[in-house]
Design a protein around this motif. Structure first.
Motif, PDB file in Angstrom:
ATOM      1  N   PRO A  25       0.816  -1.221   0.000  1.00 11.55           N
ATOM      2  CA  PRO A  25       0.000   0.000   0.000  1.00 11.55           C
ATOM      3  C   PRO A  25       0.847   1.268   0.000  1.00 11.55           C
ATOM      4  O   PRO A  25       1.969   1.293   0.529  1.00 11.55           O
ATOM      5  N   ARG A  26       0.307   2.300  -0.573  1.00 14.88           N
ATOM      6  CA  ARG A  26       0.917   3.614  -0.480  1.00 14.88           C
ATOM      7  C   ARG A  26       0.774   4.131   0.953  1.00 14.88           C
ATOM      8  O   ARG A  26       0.004   3.576   1.746  1.00 14.88           O
ATOM      9  N   PRO A  27       1.485   5.196   1.293  1.00 14.06           N
ATOM     10  CA  PRO A  27       1.318   5.789   2.627  1.00 14.06           C
ATOM     11  C   PRO A  27      -0.143   6.147   2.884  1.00 14.06           C
ATOM     12  O   PRO A  27      -0.896   6.473   1.958  1.00 14.06           O
ATOM     13  N   MET A  28      -0.535   6.108   4.157  1.00 14.22           N
ATOM     14  CA  MET A  28      -1.939   6.273   4.504  1.00 14.22           C
ATOM     15  C   MET A  28      -2.492   7.618   4.079  1.00 14.22           C
ATOM     16  O   MET A  28      -3.666   7.720   3.673  1.00 14.22           O
ATOM     17  N   ASP A  29      -1.695   8.685   4.149  1.00 15.78           N
ATOM     18  CA  ASP A  29      -2.222   9.982   3.754  1.00 15.78           C
ATOM     19  C   ASP A  29      -2.558  10.014   2.265  1.00 15.78           C
ATOM     20  O   ASP A  29      -3.533  10.654   1.846  1.00 15.78           O
ATOM     21  N   GLN A  30      -1.795   9.275   1.456  1.00 17.68           N
ATOM     22  CA  GLN A  30      -2.091   9.200   0.028  1.00 17.68           C
ATOM     23  C   GLN A  30      -3.359   8.381  -0.228  1.00 17.68           C
ATOM     24  O   GLN A  30      -4.170   8.728  -1.095  1.00 17.68           O
ATOM     25  N   LEU A  31      -3.510   7.298   0.509  1.00 23.07           N
ATOM     26  CA  LEU A  31      -4.711   6.482   0.344  1.00 23.07           C
ATOM     27  C   LEU A  31      -5.956   7.262   0.757  1.00 23.07           C
ATOM     28  O   LEU A  31      -7.004   7.186   0.090  1.00 23.07           O
ATOM     29  N   ASP A  32      -5.843   8.004   1.842  1.00 29.17           N
ATOM     30  CA  ASP A  32      -6.957   8.831   2.304  1.00 29.17           C
ATOM     31  C   ASP A  32      -7.328   9.856   1.240  1.00 29.17           C
ATOM     32  O   ASP A  32      -8.508  10.072   0.933  1.00 29.17           O
ATOM     33  N   ALA A  33      -6.307  10.483   0.652  1.00 27.35           N
ATOM     34  CA  ALA A  33      -6.559  11.491  -0.380  1.00 27.35           C
ATOM     35  C   ALA A  33      -7.234  10.883  -1.608  1.00 27.35           C
ATOM     36  O   ALA A  33      -8.134  11.484  -2.202  1.00 27.35           O
ATOM     37  N   GLY A  49      -8.593  -1.409  -7.174  1.00 30.31           N
ATOM     38  CA  GLY A  49      -7.217  -1.380  -6.694  1.00 30.31           C
ATOM     39  C   GLY A  49      -7.079  -0.645  -5.380  1.00 30.31           C
ATOM     40  O   GLY A  49      -6.305  -1.054  -4.495  1.00 30.31           O
ATOM     41  N   LEU A  50      -7.838   0.453  -5.236  1.00 29.25           N
ATOM     42  CA  LEU A  50      -7.768   1.218  -3.987  1.00 29.25           C
ATOM     43  C   LEU A  50      -8.337   0.412  -2.830  1.00 29.25           C
ATOM     44  O   LEU A  50      -7.785   0.416  -1.718  1.00 29.25           O
ATOM     45  N   ILE A  51      -9.437  -0.294  -3.061  1.00 32.83           N
ATOM     46  CA  ILE A  51     -10.004  -1.139  -2.008  1.00 32.83           C
ATOM     47  C   ILE A  51      -8.978  -2.171  -1.550  1.00 32.83           C
ATOM     48  O   ILE A  51      -8.795  -2.399  -0.340  1.00 32.83           O
ATOM     49  N   GLU A  52      -8.301  -2.804  -2.491  1.00 31.07           N
ATOM     50  CA  GLU A  52      -7.307  -3.812  -2.131  1.00 31.07           C
ATOM     51  C   GLU A  52      -6.163  -3.209  -1.325  1.00 31.07           C
ATOM     52  O   GLU A  52      -5.696  -3.804  -0.343  1.00 31.07           O
ATOM     53  N   GLU A  53      -5.703  -2.027  -1.728  1.00 33.50           N
ATOM     54  CA  GLU A  53      -4.616  -1.365  -0.992  1.00 33.50           C
ATOM     55  C   GLU A  53      -5.035  -1.025   0.433  1.00 33.50           C
ATOM     56  O   GLU A  53      -4.303  -1.297   1.395  1.00 33.50           O
ATOM     57  N   VAL A  54      -6.206  -0.401   0.572  1.00 33.62           N
ATOM     58  CA  VAL A  54      -6.636   0.037   1.901  1.00 33.62           C
ATOM     59  C   VAL A  54      -6.975  -1.168   2.779  1.00 33.62           C
ATOM     60  O   VAL A  54      -6.724  -1.160   3.988  1.00 33.62           O
ATOM     61  N   THR A  55      -7.521  -2.220   2.177  1.00 35.60           N
ATOM     62  CA  THR A  55      -7.796  -3.437   2.939  1.00 35.60           C
ATOM     63  C   THR A  55      -6.514  -4.002   3.531  1.00 35.60           C
ATOM     64  O   THR A  55      -6.451  -4.356   4.720  1.00 35.60           O
ATOM     65  N   THR A  56      -5.481  -4.081   2.708  1.00 37.38           N
ATOM     66  CA  THR A  56      -4.192  -4.582   3.193  1.00 37.38           C
ATOM     67  C   THR A  56      -3.619  -3.667   4.264  1.00 37.38           C
ATOM     68  O   THR A  56      -3.119  -4.134   5.300  1.00 37.38           O
ATOM     69  N   ALA A  57      -3.698  -2.354   4.052  1.00 32.62           N
ATOM     70  CA  ALA A  57      -3.170  -1.402   5.028  1.00 32.62           C
ATOM     71  C   ALA A  57      -3.903  -1.523   6.360  1.00 32.62           C
ATOM     72  O   ALA A  57      -3.271  -1.496   7.436  1.00 32.62           O
ATOM     73  N   TRP A  77      -9.509   1.967   8.983  1.00 35.88           N
ATOM     74  CA  TRP A  77     -10.817   1.367   8.808  1.00 35.88           C
ATOM     75  C   TRP A  77     -11.814   2.378   8.259  1.00 35.88           C
ATOM     76  O   TRP A  77     -12.688   2.038   7.447  1.00 35.88           O
ATOM     77  N   ARG A  78     -11.685   3.632   8.672  1.00 30.61           N
ATOM     78  CA  ARG A  78     -12.596   4.658   8.169  1.00 30.61           C
ATOM     79  C   ARG A  78     -12.361   4.923   6.685  1.00 30.61           C
ATOM     80  O   ARG A  78     -13.313   5.122   5.921  1.00 30.61           O
ATOM     81  N   VAL A  79     -11.120   4.934   6.276  1.00 33.34           N
ATOM     82  CA  VAL A  79     -10.819   5.123   4.853  1.00 33.34           C
ATOM     83  C   VAL A  79     -11.362   3.941   4.051  1.00 33.34           C
ATOM     84  O   VAL A  79     -11.909   4.107   2.951  1.00 33.34           O
ATOM     85  N   LEU A  80     -11.242   2.738   4.603  1.00 31.77           N
ATOM     86  CA  LEU A  80     -11.788   1.563   3.919  1.00 31.77           C
ATOM     87  C   LEU A  80     -13.304   1.686   3.799  1.00 31.77           C
ATOM     88  O   LEU A  80     -13.881   1.369   2.752  1.00 31.77           O
TER      89      LEU A  80
END
Length: 394
Positions: free
Chosen positions: A105-113, A136-144, A154-157
Motif C-alpha cells: 500500500p501507499r502511505p496512509m495519507d495518500q490512500l486517504d486522499a 485497486g484502492l479497495i485492495e490497498e486500503v484493505t491490506t493497510a 478502517w474509516r478510509v476503507l
C-alpha cells in the motif's frame, strides 16, 4: 413517429403480471395503483413514477430493477462500463482475508486522499474514472487496515466501500449496493465511526424506499439517527443528521405522509441554517441549497407537480455545487414538468441533466420514464429529441 420499444417499463410490468397469472384489475386489487393507471402504463401512454414502480414491484414480488430493466447492459457494454463491475465485486469479497502479501500500500495519507478523490469523482459524475480506480484502492486500503489496524485506516476503507455503493447504485446494480453497504458497516464498526454507520443506514433506507418498503426505510433512518448519539456534537454530526432528515422527507412524502415530510424538512432546514453550505462534509452535499432541492422532490413525490415546478424556479446552484446533485435535480424537475403538461420545458430539463452529468443521466431510470412520457405525449418536439433517445438507447 413513435420511438418507444417493447422494452419500456410498461411492457415489463405487463410481462411480470402475466407471469403471475394476474389480470390488470387483479393487480390493481392487490396494489395501491389504480386499474386505469396500470392500463395506461402498460400501453406506454403514461410514465410510471418511482412510487408506482415500487408499489407494483411489491405486489408482483419482483425486484424494482426487473421492472425498470436495470442494469442497462447493452448501454453499459457500449460505454465499456460493464467490465468495471466484476473487479469491484471481487475487491469487496476480499474484506476478511487479511493483508495481501503481494500488495504494497501507499502511505496512509495518500490512500486517504485518493479515497476522498473518488468520492469527488462520483459527485462530478465521472463514474468510469471512479469505477476504474476503485478495485485497486479497495485492495490497498484493505491490506493497510489489516497490516496495521487503526481507526483511520478502517474509516478510509469504509469510504471506499461507500464509493462502491455509489457507483453500483447509479449504474443499477442494486444487489451490489447491498454488499457494499454491509462492508461499509463492517469497516465503520472497526473504525469507531458512528457518522459513517449512520450514513450507511441512510443509504439502506433509500434502497428500501425504492422498493416501496417505507416502514422499513423509516426504521433504518431511526436507527441511523440513534447511531449519531454516539458521535461528538458539532458541525459534522449536524450535517449527517440534517441529511438523514432530508432522506426522511422524501421517504415519507413517497408514502404520502405530508405531515411527516414537512417535519423532516423543517428540521433539515433548521440544521442547514446552522451548518451553512457543507457540500464536502462526507460528500453529502448538505446545506440550504440541498434543502430547497429536497423540497422540490417531496412535492413531486406527493404528486403536487405544479408546486414542485414553482419551487424549482427559486433555486440557484452555488459555484462548485456537485454535478451529480444538479443532474438529479433537473431529472426531478423534468418529471414534474411532464406531469403538468410543460412538454418543451421537460425536455429542456432532461438536456440540462445530461449536460450536468451525462454518465449518471444516461443510466437514471427516471430519465427513461420521463423520455417515454414525452414520446407518448404526441407533441411535436425538436429534432434533438430523437437524438436524445438514441443517446439513451431507447
Amino acid at each position: 413517429m413513435s420511438h418507444r420499444t417493447d422494452g419500456h417499463t410498461g411492457t415489463r410490468i405487463k410481462r411480470a403480471r402475466r407471469t403471475r397469472g394476474l389480470t390488470q384489475r387483479e393487480l390493481a386489487d392487490i396494489s395501491p395503483v389504480s386499474y386505469s393507471t396500470i392500463t395506461k402504463i402498460e400501453q406506454g401512454l403514461m410514465a410510471a413514477s418511482p412510487a408506482v414502480i415500487g408499489a407494483l414491484s411489491r405486489a408482483l414480488s419482483v425486484p424494482v430493477t426487473e421492472l425498470t430493466g436495470q442494469p442497462y447492459l447493452e448501454d453499459l457494454r457500449r460505454d465499456q462500463l460493464d467490465g468495471l463491475i466484476q473487479p469491484i465485486r471481487d475487491a469487496l469479497d476480499l474484506y476478511d482475508l487479511g493483508a495481501d502479501p503481494l500488495v504494497t500500500p501507499r502511505p496512509m495519507d495518500q490512500l486517504d486522499a485518493r479515497a476522498d478523490a473518488l468520492c469527488a469523482m462520483v459527485r462530478a459524475t465521472d463514474l468510469r474514472g471512479a469505477a476504474t480506480e476503485l478495485p485497486g484502492l479497495i485492495e490497498e486500503v484493505t491490506t493497510a487496515a489489516w497490516a496495521t489496524p487503526s481507526s483511520e485506516r478502517w474509516r478510509v476503507l469504509a469510504s471506499t466501500y461507500r464509493t462502491a455503493y455509489d457507483v453500483a447504485s447509479k449504474l443499477g446494480y442494486i444487489d451490489l449496493c447491498t454488499v457494499a453497504l454491509d462492508r461499509m458497516e463492517w469497516a465503520a464498526q472497526r473504525g469507531s465511526a458512528p457518522e459513517v454507520s449512520a450514513i450507511r443506514q441512510y443509504m439502506r433506507a433509500l434502497v428500501y424506499m425504492r422498493s416501496a418498503q417505507y416502514r422499513t426505510g423509516g426504521r433504518l433512518l431511526t436507527a441511523g439517527l440513534a447511531a449519531l448519539d454516539q458521535a461528538d456534537r458539532g458541525r459534522e454530526r449536524d450535517v449527517v443528521t440534517g441529511q438523514m432528515h432530508l432522506g426522511g422527507a422524501v421517504l415519507t412524502a413517497r408514502a404520502q405522509d405530508e405531515s411527516a415530510a414537512e417535519t423532516h424538512l423543517a428540521e433539515a432546514e433548521r440544521l442547514a441554517n446552522a451548518t451553512g453550505p457543507a457540500e464536502t462534509v462526507h460528500w453529502l452535499a448538505f446545506g440550504p441549497t440541498n434543502v430547497k432541492i429536497h423540497r422540490v422532490a417531496t412535492l413531486a413525490e406527493r404528486d403536487e407537480y405544479d408546486e414542485a415546478v414553482l419551487a424549482a424556479e427559486d433555486i440557484e446552484f452555488p459555484k462548485g455545487w456537485p454535478r451529480s446533485r444538479t443532474a438529479h435535480h433537473h431529472v426531478e424537475v423534468a418529471r414534474a414538468q411532464l406531469w403538468t403538461g410543460r412538454i418543451d420545458d421537460a425536455f429542456r430539463s432532461l438536456r440540462a441533466a445530461r449536460k450536468a452529468g451525462p454518465q449518471q443521466t444516461r443510466y437514471h431510470p427516471m430519465v427513461r420514464e420521463t423520455y417515454a412520457g414525452l414520446d407518448a405525449a404526441k407533441r411535436q418536439l425538436p429534432h434533438e429529441f430523437v437524438a436524445f433517445g438514441a443517446w439513451l438507447g431507447v
